[in-house]
Design a protein around this motif. Structure first.
Motif, PDB file in Angstrom:
ATOM      1  N   ARG A 125       2.418  10.185  -3.181  1.00  0.00           N
ATOM      2  CA  ARG A 125       3.794  10.652  -2.987  1.00  0.00           C
ATOM      3  C   ARG A 125       4.767   9.474  -3.081  1.00  0.00           C
ATOM      4  O   ARG A 125       5.817   9.571  -3.726  1.00  0.00           O
ATOM      5  CB  ARG A 125       3.913  11.334  -1.621  1.00  0.00           C
ATOM      6  CG  ARG A 125       5.259  11.979  -1.360  1.00  0.00           C
ATOM      7  CD  ARG A 125       5.286  12.652   0.009  1.00  0.00           C
ATOM      8  NE  ARG A 125       4.380  13.810   0.061  1.00  0.00           N
ATOM      9  CZ  ARG A 125       3.192  13.825   0.645  1.00  0.00           C
ATOM     10  NH1 ARG A 125       2.714  12.722   1.251  1.00  0.00           N
ATOM     11  NH2 ARG A 125       2.452  14.904   0.661  1.00  0.00           N
ATOM     12  N   LYS A 165      -2.798  12.687  -6.757  1.00  0.00           N
ATOM     13  CA  LYS A 165      -2.628  13.517  -5.567  1.00  0.00           C
ATOM     14  C   LYS A 165      -1.647  12.852  -4.595  1.00  0.00           C
ATOM     15  O   LYS A 165      -1.615  11.621  -4.480  1.00  0.00           O
ATOM     16  CB  LYS A 165      -3.976  13.722  -4.880  1.00  0.00           C
ATOM     17  CG  LYS A 165      -5.006  14.444  -5.732  1.00  0.00           C
ATOM     18  CD  LYS A 165      -6.332  14.542  -4.986  1.00  0.00           C
ATOM     19  CE  LYS A 165      -7.378  15.234  -5.847  1.00  0.00           C
ATOM     20  NZ  LYS A 165      -8.700  15.306  -5.150  1.00  0.00           N
ATOM     21  N   PRO A 166      -0.844  13.627  -3.883  1.00  0.00           N
ATOM     22  CA  PRO A 166       0.127  13.049  -2.939  1.00  0.00           C
ATOM     23  C   PRO A 166      -0.508  12.118  -1.914  1.00  0.00           C
ATOM     24  O   PRO A 166       0.116  11.148  -1.472  1.00  0.00           O
ATOM     25  CB  PRO A 166       0.754  14.274  -2.274  1.00  0.00           C
ATOM     26  CG  PRO A 166       0.589  15.364  -3.281  1.00  0.00           C
ATOM     27  CD  PRO A 166      -0.724  15.097  -3.964  1.00  0.00           C
ATOM     28  N   SER A 167      -1.756  12.396  -1.518  1.00  0.00           N
ATOM     29  CA  SER A 167      -2.392  11.594  -0.476  1.00  0.00           C
ATOM     30  C   SER A 167      -3.234  10.450  -1.031  1.00  0.00           C
ATOM     31  O   SER A 167      -3.803   9.669  -0.259  1.00  0.00           O
ATOM     32  CB  SER A 167      -3.289  12.494   0.381  1.00  0.00           C
ATOM     33  OG  SER A 167      -4.294  13.103  -0.432  1.00  0.00           O
ATOM     34  N   GLN A 168      -3.297  10.335  -2.351  1.00  0.00           N
ATOM     35  CA  GLN A 168      -4.133   9.306  -2.975  1.00  0.00           C
ATOM     36  C   GLN A 168      -3.585   7.911  -2.672  1.00  0.00           C
ATOM     37  O   GLN A 168      -2.376   7.694  -2.676  1.00  0.00           O
ATOM     38  CB  GLN A 168      -4.179   9.549  -4.483  1.00  0.00           C
ATOM     39  CG  GLN A 168      -5.274   8.817  -5.217  1.00  0.00           C
ATOM     40  CD  GLN A 168      -5.418   9.336  -6.654  1.00  0.00           C
ATOM     41  OE1 GLN A 168      -4.830  10.352  -7.014  1.00  0.00           O
ATOM     42  NE2 GLN A 168      -6.202   8.632  -7.456  1.00  0.00           N
ATOM     43  N   THR A 169      -4.465   6.953  -2.402  1.00  0.00           N
ATOM     44  CA  THR A 169      -4.038   5.611  -1.995  1.00  0.00           C
ATOM     45  C   THR A 169      -4.054   4.645  -3.177  1.00  0.00           C
ATOM     46  O   THR A 169      -4.991   4.641  -3.978  1.00  0.00           O
ATOM     47  CB  THR A 169      -4.954   5.060  -0.891  1.00  0.00           C
ATOM     48  OG1 THR A 169      -4.935   5.961   0.217  1.00  0.00           O
ATOM     49  CG2 THR A 169      -4.488   3.681  -0.424  1.00  0.00           C
ATOM     50  N   LYS A 179       0.851  -1.186   0.000  1.00  0.00           N
ATOM     51  CA  LYS A 179       0.000   0.000   0.000  1.00  0.00           C
ATOM     52  C   LYS A 179       0.891   1.242   0.000  1.00  0.00           C
ATOM     53  O   LYS A 179       1.789   1.371   0.845  1.00  0.00           O
ATOM     54  CB  LYS A 179      -0.903  -0.007   1.235  1.00  0.00           C
ATOM     55  CG  LYS A 179      -1.819   1.193   1.368  1.00  0.00           C
ATOM     56  CD  LYS A 179      -2.602   1.111   2.689  1.00  0.00           C
ATOM     57  CE  LYS A 179      -3.426   2.361   2.938  1.00  0.00           C
ATOM     58  NZ  LYS A 179      -4.128   2.300   4.242  1.00  0.00           N
ATOM     59  N   ASP A 205       0.953   5.742  -1.057  1.00  0.00           N
ATOM     60  CA  ASP A 205       0.178   6.918  -1.433  1.00  0.00           C
ATOM     61  C   ASP A 205       0.777   7.516  -2.701  1.00  0.00           C
ATOM     62  O   ASP A 205       1.780   7.018  -3.233  1.00  0.00           O
ATOM     63  CB  ASP A 205       0.118   7.942  -0.298  1.00  0.00           C
ATOM     64  CG  ASP A 205       1.483   8.432   0.165  1.00  0.00           C
ATOM     65  OD1 ASP A 205       2.474   8.263  -0.586  1.00  0.00           O
ATOM     66  OD2 ASP A 205       1.569   8.982   1.277  1.00  0.00           O
ATOM     67  N   ASN A 258       4.790  -2.089   4.678  1.00  0.00           N
ATOM     68  CA  ASN A 258       3.515  -1.694   4.076  1.00  0.00           C
ATOM     69  C   ASN A 258       2.934  -2.801   3.189  1.00  0.00           C
ATOM     70  O   ASN A 258       2.136  -2.545   2.296  1.00  0.00           O
ATOM     71  CB  ASN A 258       3.657  -0.397   3.275  1.00  0.00           C
ATOM     72  CG  ASN A 258       4.767  -0.467   2.232  1.00  0.00           C
ATOM     73  OD1 ASN A 258       5.557  -1.401   2.221  1.00  0.00           O
ATOM     74  ND2 ASN A 258       4.823   0.522   1.362  1.00  0.00           N
TER      75      ASN A 258
END
Length: 675
Positions: A497, A565-569, A493, A495, A592
């Motif tokens: 970034r 987006k940097p926070s996108q999973t 997993k 993000d 992770n």
């Protein structure tokens, strides 16, 4: 009373006399060997054989005289005839790496009473010792315990003595969690008689005591985490040497030979260092250093500018050393000149030299050294006799049909954007995780799943070292060609970034290109290995700008048409090696992981291909990346197999052109980055 006393005295005397008569005579102390006595000992080394026993390419199903232990044996026999005294050692990565090795480990598994084909071949020529490489752990500790004939006090490993090689294996830096003891003997002493010569030319047969100590790369705990975590611990090579050398020296060896499955790195030392040979050579008490792992030659030009290294005569910090290539392509040879001084053997460094003998000595073609199959040494016929049956069984197995393809899948231009050979791997990985993840992690059921794969065969081993699956029938051999290593599938997993950082790390495969330079510029950074150039698919698209410095090259990254987006999973499917930290990718250290499959990626791929019996482009994800447009004044060039421009054209790379043939099966190509 007096008579009885006399009789008793006589009886005691008789017993004492009989007792004395039954004692063996006192051993006479051996005479010291004279000063000035000389002996030449050839220390021979193989390394990174990777079970390439015969000179055969399983993927193209044809003979390949440029590799194979059967030809190394010819050089071993030559060395033994040339040198009166010789010792032969192996530096690891021995049991894994070929289709035959996988067949014995995973398909037709050998029994406890059977010896591995590679070890049978090595026993046929006779070895004096060896160590364990990182790839020895790929099949797990129970298998390693069995095939090396080494009972191990670790979870899952048996305690019975199975058939193993007929030479000692030593490993000083891997210990069992259960008892803290080494899983192999850390070191051992071997004794040999050698011919030595007095200053007046007289020949003597004298004993020589040789201690051997072995080491494997500490990062195995990352690379094979699923096989080793909680079962063994690893120490640094210097620390392990310092621990065991005092007890070795207490046995008064004449020579101490360190067998390291590792190369050399002069960066500041850490116990986790992968290639600690330079530091190991500096440990007092080590007389000779045998190396491997880096799939290169020492002495050789790669080490030309390394501090305290003689890349011509083969010394590392004053210690004679050698690294004998890979795949049976070479034999490492140290001509060790010994002289007797003050009741000790001393290495005469002025007369000691290391060399790497190739099975295919290069020929000069157009002023350039070129490998020609016609110039390779012949194979030793004994090896074929030893492994002929398992060789044929392996060939029969990999020819099992699994479908058809209308797509040519190759890696000739994988570095330039041709993803034809990576697309089926990524498709199979994504499909597997999309089916398995919802039950394992329901909270991730709606998270986008991406696939990450690297081209494992990109010409490192020569012009035939490329994946090339032609349109037509698919077999298990095709799956093995598309996925070279016996890795297991692992999903992590990340993000947005972390995804970008992953791609930035991969983009180090390229040199920085100066648009204003007028001369040729090499596109590929040879110091960054091809199997670390991950290419990610599954709805994402990205652009690599090679004019920018490393770390700033991913100039566009979108998912289904929208910027990431940097926070996108995301969940990214990769292999156990990468997910556990192999390649030192940012954010990938095993913490992770969301899915660690019990299945091998190759087997998952084979099943997926069977489910797509008429494979076409419609079944494969499209290429996900391209280079940023860049107008350059001079040509940007790279090397691949010769006469493959049509393959590039078919796969949509219309900006690639063959410039010149190198005459050795490779060619220089240009790529027009402006189009």
């Amino acid at each position: 009373m007096r008579l009885r006393s006399c009789c008793l005295t006589a009886l005691v005397s008789a017993v004492l006399l009989a007792s004395c008569a039954s004692q063996p005579p006192q051993a006479t102390k051996p005479q010291p060997l004279p000063d000035g006595l000389r002996a030449d000992v050839a220390v021979l080394e193989t390394t990174d054989l990777h079970s390439n026993i015969l000179s055969y390419d399983y993927y193209k199903q044809k003979a390949d005289p440029t590799l194979g232990f059967e030809r190394t044996v010819t050089l071993i026999r030559k060395a033994r005839s040339q040198f009166t005294n010789s010792l032969l050692f192996d530096a690891g990565d021995t049991i894994q790496g070929s289709v035959l090795a996988d067949y014995q480990a995973q398909v037709q598994k050998i029994g406890c009473d059977q010896e591995l084909a590679i070890y049978k071949s090595m026993d046929a020529i006779g070895y004096d010792g060896g160590t364990i490489g990182n790839h020895e752990f790929n099949y797990g500790l129970p298998y390693l315990s069995q095939v090396t004939g080494t009972p191990m006090n670790v979870d899952g490993a048996g305690q019975q003595h199975c058939a193993g090689p007929h030479y000692p294996l030593v490993l000083a830096n891997v210990n069992s969690v259960r008892d803290g003891k080494p899983i192999f003997k850390p070191w051992t002493m071997i004794e040999r008689k050698v011919a030595a010569f007095t200053p007046d030319g007289s020949q003597l047969s004298v004993p020589l005591k040789i201690a051997i100590i072995g080491f494997t790369p500490p990062p195995i705990m990352q690379w094979d985490k699923q096989n080793l975590e909680g079962k063994v611990t690893v120490t640094g090579v210097v620390e392990a040497a310092q621990k065991y050398l005092p007890e070795i020296q207490a046995q008064h060896p004449d020579l101490v030979i360190a067998i390291l499955h590792g190369g050399m790195n002069t960066s500041p030392y850490t116990p986790e260092m992968e290639n600690g040979g330079w530091y190991l050579a500096g440990v007092p008490g080590i007389d000779v250093l045998l190396m491997g792992h880096e799939h290169t030659d020492f002495p050789g030009p790669r080490f030309a500018n390394m501090q305290d290294v003689d890349d011509k005569r083969g010394f590392v910090r004053g210690v004679p050393a050698v690294m004998g290539g890979f795949f049976g392509k070479d034999l490492g040879v140290i001509r060790l000149a010994l002289v007797r001084q003050q009741d000790h053997w001393v290495i005469d460094k002025s007369k000691t030299i290391s060399q790497v003998w190739p099975i295919c000595p290069p020929m000069m073609v157009g002023g350039k050294p070129t490998i020609s199959p016609a110039n390779c040494v012949p194979a030793d016929p004994q090896v074929q006799l030893v492994v002929g049956k398992v060789q044929q069984a392996t060939i029969d197995y990999v020819n099992t049909p699994i479908g058809q393809t209308a797509v040519r899948m190759s890696t000739y231009f994988a570095d330039e954007g041709d993803m034809s050979a990576l697309a089926p791997v990524n498709a199979a990985q994504i499909d597997y995780v999309q089916q398995e993840l919802p039950s394992a992690h329901p909270e991730l059921a709606r998270v986008p799943v991406l696939g990450s794969a690297a081209a494992f065969r990109t010409g490192f081993g020569g012009p035939d070292d490329y994946t090339d699956v032609l349109p037509g029938p698919l077999t298990l051999r095709s799956a093995a060609d598309l996925y070279f290593y016996p890795n297991t599938l692992t999903a992590v997993k990340v993000d947005g970034r972390g995804l970008k950082a992953w791609l930035e790390q991969s983009a180090q495969r390229f040199n920085r290109i100066d648009p204003n330079a007028t001369g040729e510029q090499m596109l590929i950074n040879d110091k960054y290995v091809g199997y670390n150039f991950d290419q990610i698919q599954g709805g994402i698209a990205y652009v690599i700008d090679v004019s920018k410095p490393a770390g700033q090259r991913i100039v566009k990254l979108i998912y289904h048409g929208r910027p990431v987006k940097p926070s996108q999973t995301f969940v990214v499917v990769t292999n156990n090696y990468r997910a556990s930290g192999g390649g030192h990718f940012p954010g990938l250290d095993g913490n992770n992981v969301v899915l660690a499959a019990p299945d091998g990626t190759r087997e998952i791929l084979a099943r997926w291909l069977q489910q797509h019996p008429s494979l076409g482009n419609q079944d494969l994800p499209p290429a996900s990346w391209h280079f940023a447009r860049l107008k350059t004044h001079g040509p940007v060039v790279f090397t691949s197999a010769s006469d493959k421009q049509a393959v590039a054209e078919t796969d949509g790379l219309h900006n690639v052109k063959q410039l010149r043939d190198n005459g050795d099966g490779t060619a220089v190509y240009s790529i027009d980055l402006a189009h």
